[in-house]
Design a protein around this motif. Structure first.
Motif, PDB file in Angstrom:
ATOM      1  N   THR A   1      81.907  65.655  80.294  1.00 51.40           N
ATOM      2  CA  THR A   1      82.444  66.915  79.780  1.00 51.40           C
ATOM      3  C   THR A   1      83.712  66.740  78.961  1.00 51.40           C
ATOM      4  OG1 THR A   1      83.704  67.264  81.834  1.00 51.40           O
ATOM      5  CG2 THR A   1      81.477  68.209  81.735  1.00 51.40           C
ATOM      6  N   LYS A   2      84.309  65.555  78.987  1.00 54.20           N
ATOM      7  CA  LYS A   2      85.541  65.320  78.226  1.00 54.20           C
ATOM      8  C   LYS A   2      85.744  63.814  78.060  1.00 54.20           C
ATOM      9  CE  LYS A   2      88.518  65.468  82.327  1.00 54.20           C
ATOM     10  NZ  LYS A   2      89.728  66.071  82.929  1.00 54.20           N
ATOM     11  N   THR A   3      86.777  63.464  77.309  1.00 58.99           N
ATOM     12  CA  THR A   3      87.185  62.069  77.102  1.00 58.99           C
ATOM     13  C   THR A   3      86.057  61.197  76.576  1.00 58.99           C
ATOM     14  OG1 THR A   3      88.429  62.439  79.161  1.00 58.99           O
ATOM     15  CG2 THR A   3      88.741  60.328  78.069  1.00 58.99           C
ATOM     16  N   ALA A   4      85.272  61.750  75.668  1.00 53.34           N
ATOM     17  CA  ALA A   4      84.198  60.964  75.062  1.00 53.34           C
ATOM     18  C   ALA A   4      84.247  61.107  73.551  1.00 53.34           C
ATOM     19  CB  ALA A   4      82.841  61.412  75.594  1.00 53.34           C
ATOM     20  N   LEU A   5      83.786  60.089  72.879  1.00 54.44           N
ATOM     21  CA  LEU A   5      83.728  60.060  71.425  1.00 54.44           C
ATOM     22  C   LEU A   5      82.274  60.150  70.993  1.00 54.44           C
ATOM     23  CD1 LEU A   5      85.525  59.446  68.834  1.00 54.44           C
ATOM     24  CD2 LEU A   5      84.760  57.082  69.111  1.00 54.44           C
TER      25      LEU A   5
ATOM     26  N   ALA B   1      74.828  64.346  77.429  1.00 55.46           N
ATOM     27  CA  ALA B   1      76.094  64.556  78.136  1.00 55.46           C
ATOM     28  C   ALA B   1      75.865  65.288  79.458  1.00 55.46           C
ATOM     29  CB  ALA B   1      77.057  65.337  77.255  1.00 55.46           C
ATOM     30  N   ALA B   2      74.987  66.273  79.441  1.00 59.79           N
ATOM     31  CA  ALA B   2      74.720  67.064  80.640  1.00 59.79           C
ATOM     32  C   ALA B   2      74.104  66.210  81.745  1.00 59.79           C
ATOM     33  CB  ALA B   2      73.802  68.236  80.301  1.00 59.79           C
TER      34      ALA B   2
ATOM     35  N   THR C   1      70.210  60.897  69.949  1.00 63.38           N
ATOM     36  CA  THR C   1      70.065  61.395  68.577  1.00 63.38           C
ATOM     37  C   THR C   1      70.935  62.631  68.436  1.00 63.38           C
ATOM     38  OG1 THR C   1      68.134  62.688  69.240  1.00 63.38           O
ATOM     39  CG2 THR C   1      67.727  60.501  68.300  1.00 63.38           C
ATOM     40  N   VAL C   2      71.087  63.084  67.202  1.00 62.77           N
ATOM     41  CA  VAL C   2      71.938  64.250  66.961  1.00 62.77           C
ATOM     42  C   VAL C   2      71.494  65.453  67.789  1.00 62.77           C
ATOM     43  CG1 VAL C   2      72.552  65.972  65.219  1.00 62.77           C
ATOM     44  CG2 VAL C   2      72.751  63.548  64.681  1.00 62.77           C
ATOM     45  N   ASP C   3      70.183  65.644  67.919  1.00 65.50           N
ATOM     46  CA  ASP C   3      69.700  66.833  68.626  1.00 65.50           C
ATOM     47  C   ASP C   3      69.681  66.675  70.145  1.00 65.50           C
ATOM     48  OD1 ASP C   3      67.563  65.094  68.719  1.00 65.50           O
ATOM     49  OD2 ASP C   3      66.044  66.635  68.332  1.00 65.50           O
ATOM     50  N   THR C   4      69.998  65.482  70.662  1.00 64.24           N
ATOM     51  CA  THR C   4      70.021  65.301  72.120  1.00 64.24           C
ATOM     52  C   THR C   4      71.421  65.009  72.662  1.00 64.24           C
ATOM     53  OG1 THR C   4      69.462  62.941  71.932  1.00 64.24           O
ATOM     54  CG2 THR C   4      67.626  64.507  72.187  1.00 64.24           C
TER      55      THR C   4
ATOM     56  N   THR D   1      83.770  66.931  72.936  1.00 64.22           N
ATOM     57  CA  THR D   1      82.756  66.762  73.975  1.00 64.22           C
ATOM     58  C   THR D   1      82.361  68.076  74.626  1.00 64.22           C
ATOM     59  OG1 THR D   1      83.829  64.637  74.417  1.00 64.22           O
ATOM     60  CG2 THR D   1      82.114  65.329  75.947  1.00 64.22           C
ATOM     61  N   GLY D   2      83.280  69.014  74.703  1.00 66.13           N
ATOM     62  CA  GLY D   2      82.971  70.296  75.320  1.00 66.13           C
ATOM     63  C   GLY D   2      82.221  71.252  74.417  1.00 66.13           C
ATOM     64  N   MET D   3      81.906  70.821  73.200  1.00 64.58           N
ATOM     65  CA  MET D   3      81.232  71.689  72.228  1.00 64.58           C
ATOM     66  C   MET D   3      80.034  70.998  71.602  1.00 64.58           C
ATOM     67  SD  MET D   3      84.685  73.176  70.363  1.00 64.58           S
ATOM     68  CE  MET D   3      85.532  71.581  70.359  1.00 64.58           C
ATOM     69  N   LEU D   4      79.326  70.197  72.389  1.00 67.68           N
ATOM     70  CA  LEU D   4      78.273  69.353  71.829  1.00 67.68           C
ATOM     71  C   LEU D   4      77.073  70.136  71.312  1.00 67.68           C
ATOM     72  CD1 LEU D   4      78.293  66.287  74.248  1.00 67.68           C
ATOM     73  CD2 LEU D   4      79.171  66.425  71.912  1.00 67.68           C
ATOM     74  N   LYS D   5      76.747  71.242  71.949  1.00 69.01           N
ATOM     75  CA  LYS D   5      75.607  72.034  71.473  1.00 69.01           C
ATOM     76  C   LYS D   5      75.897  72.565  70.077  1.00 69.01           C
ATOM     77  CE  LYS D   5      73.168  74.250  74.407  1.00 69.01           C
ATOM     78  NZ  LYS D   5      72.647  75.207  75.430  1.00 69.01           N
ATOM     79  N   GLU D   6      77.089  73.120  69.899  1.00 72.56           N
ATOM     80  CA  GLU D   6      77.478  73.628  68.580  1.00 72.56           C
ATOM     81  C   GLU D   6      77.604  72.483  67.580  1.00 72.56           C
ATOM     82  OE1 GLU D   6      81.169  75.903  66.288  1.00 72.56           O
ATOM     83  OE2 GLU D   6      81.214  75.691  68.477  1.00 72.56           O
ATOM     84  N   LEU D   7      78.147  71.362  68.023  1.00 70.05           N
ATOM     85  CA  LEU D   7      78.309  70.215  67.138  1.00 70.05           C
ATOM     86  C   LEU D   7      76.955  69.761  66.596  1.00 70.05           C
ATOM     87  CD1 LEU D   7      79.928  67.908  65.850  1.00 70.05           C
ATOM     88  CD2 LEU D   7      79.703  66.656  68.002  1.00 70.05           C
ATOM     89  N   SER D   8      75.959  69.641  67.462  1.00 73.69           N
ATOM     90  CA  SER D   8      74.621  69.229  67.020  1.00 73.69           C
ATOM     91  C   SER D   8      74.064  70.197  65.980  1.00 73.69           C
ATOM     92  CB  SER D   8      73.664  69.156  68.218  1.00 73.69           C
ATOM     93  OG  SER D   8      73.991  68.080  69.062  1.00 73.69           O
ATOM     94  N   GLU D   9      74.192  71.478  66.275  1.00 79.58           N
ATOM     95  CA  GLU D   9      73.670  72.493  65.353  1.00 79.58           C
ATOM     96  C   GLU D   9      74.331  72.395  63.993  1.00 79.58           C
ATOM     97  OE1 GLU D   9      74.454  76.066  67.481  1.00 79.58           O
ATOM     98  OE2 GLU D   9      72.744  75.841  68.851  1.00 79.58           O
TER      99      GLU D   9
END
Length: 253
Positions: free
Chosen positions: A217-221, A211-212, A203-206, A165-173
């Motif tokens: 910021t945490k404990t999410a799948l 999250a924001a 969606t993947v890009d949002t 969850t703390g790396m969602l921007k990188e994950l989407s990319e």
């Protein structure tokens, strides 16, 4: 004797019956306090000795178990979800092997299945996906290069992504770089099955923006895949009228 018990996804009544019985029988409970619903401890006997492993090192956990064994007590090591998924149980079991202490495992409901229930989701829709990939981003614990997000994304299968969850921007990319379209359906499930659960379709890009906006910021799948929309799938052949099984003959038209 030590029992590694899966606490389930969060809801108190989603622990297995076996897990509940073991908690009621335990002389000592060592629970993952940062993740396990503390209400599960209400199953414990009044005289049960309870330890929060969030405050302990591995050696300190083993010290508690050693003392319990010396006193002939039964210990429950209570892990979040199912112990076999990101539970760090093997390292404990290896130490217990070395100490000659017996143990058994009791499965639990992992977060990806709690999240699927919250969304009434089927990960394996015929014609859409027949596989579920459970993975995570690299963090304090590394991920083998051959198990990269990009590599898994190339399969276009259903994905459940933990601890990211703390790396969602990188994950989407990285999901997009691996082959997912930017508009591939996704879901962010915060504390699946807990009373405070939050579920957001996106969606993947949002993913990051979603999250924001909601302060997650945490404990999410993170769930990814076309199955989230449950559209354009084929019906199972198992229940088709023209399909014979061991229990039912095909019906002639």
């Amino acid at each position: 004797m030590v029992y590694f018990v899966g606490a389930g996804t969060g809801a108190v009544d989603l622990i297995t019956v076996r897990g509940m019985r073991l908690l009621k029988q335990a002389d000592v409970i060592i629970y993952a306090g940062s993740l396990v619903n503390p209400e599960l401890l209400h199953y414990a006997r009044k005289e049960c000795e309870i330890h929060n492993s969030a405050k302990l090192t591995l050696e300190e956990v083993l010290d508690v178990i050693r003392q319990a064994e010396a006193e002939g007590k039964m210990t429950v090591r209570l892990h979040t979800g199912d112990p076999s998924i990101y539970g760090a149980v093997r390292e404990q079991m290896d130490e217990l092997d070395g100490l000659g202490i017996s143990y058994e495992s009791c499965p639990g409901v992992s977060a990806c299945f709690g999240a699927a229930a919250s969304l009434n989701l089927e990960y394996t829709l015929p014609g859409v996906s027949q596989s579920l990939i459970i993975t995570r981003m690299e963090g304090k614990t590394g991920v083998p290069e051959k198990e990269s997000i990009e590599g898994f994304a190339a399969h276009q299968a259903s994905m459940a992504i933990y601890l990211s969850t703390g790396m969602l921007k990188e994950l989407s990319e990285r999901l997009i770089a691996g082959g997912y379209d930017r508009k591939t359906p996704a879901a962010l499930v915060y504390k699946a099955t807990w009373p405070e659960e939050e579920v957001y379709l996106c969606t993947v890009d949002t993913l990051y923006d979603t999250a924001a906006v909601h302060g997650i910021t945490k404990t999410a799948l993170v769930l990814v895949g076309e199955v989230i929309l449950h559209q354009n799938y084929k019906k199972s052949r198992l229940y088709a009228a023209d399909f014979s099984t061991e229990f039912r003959q095909a019906k002639e038209e």
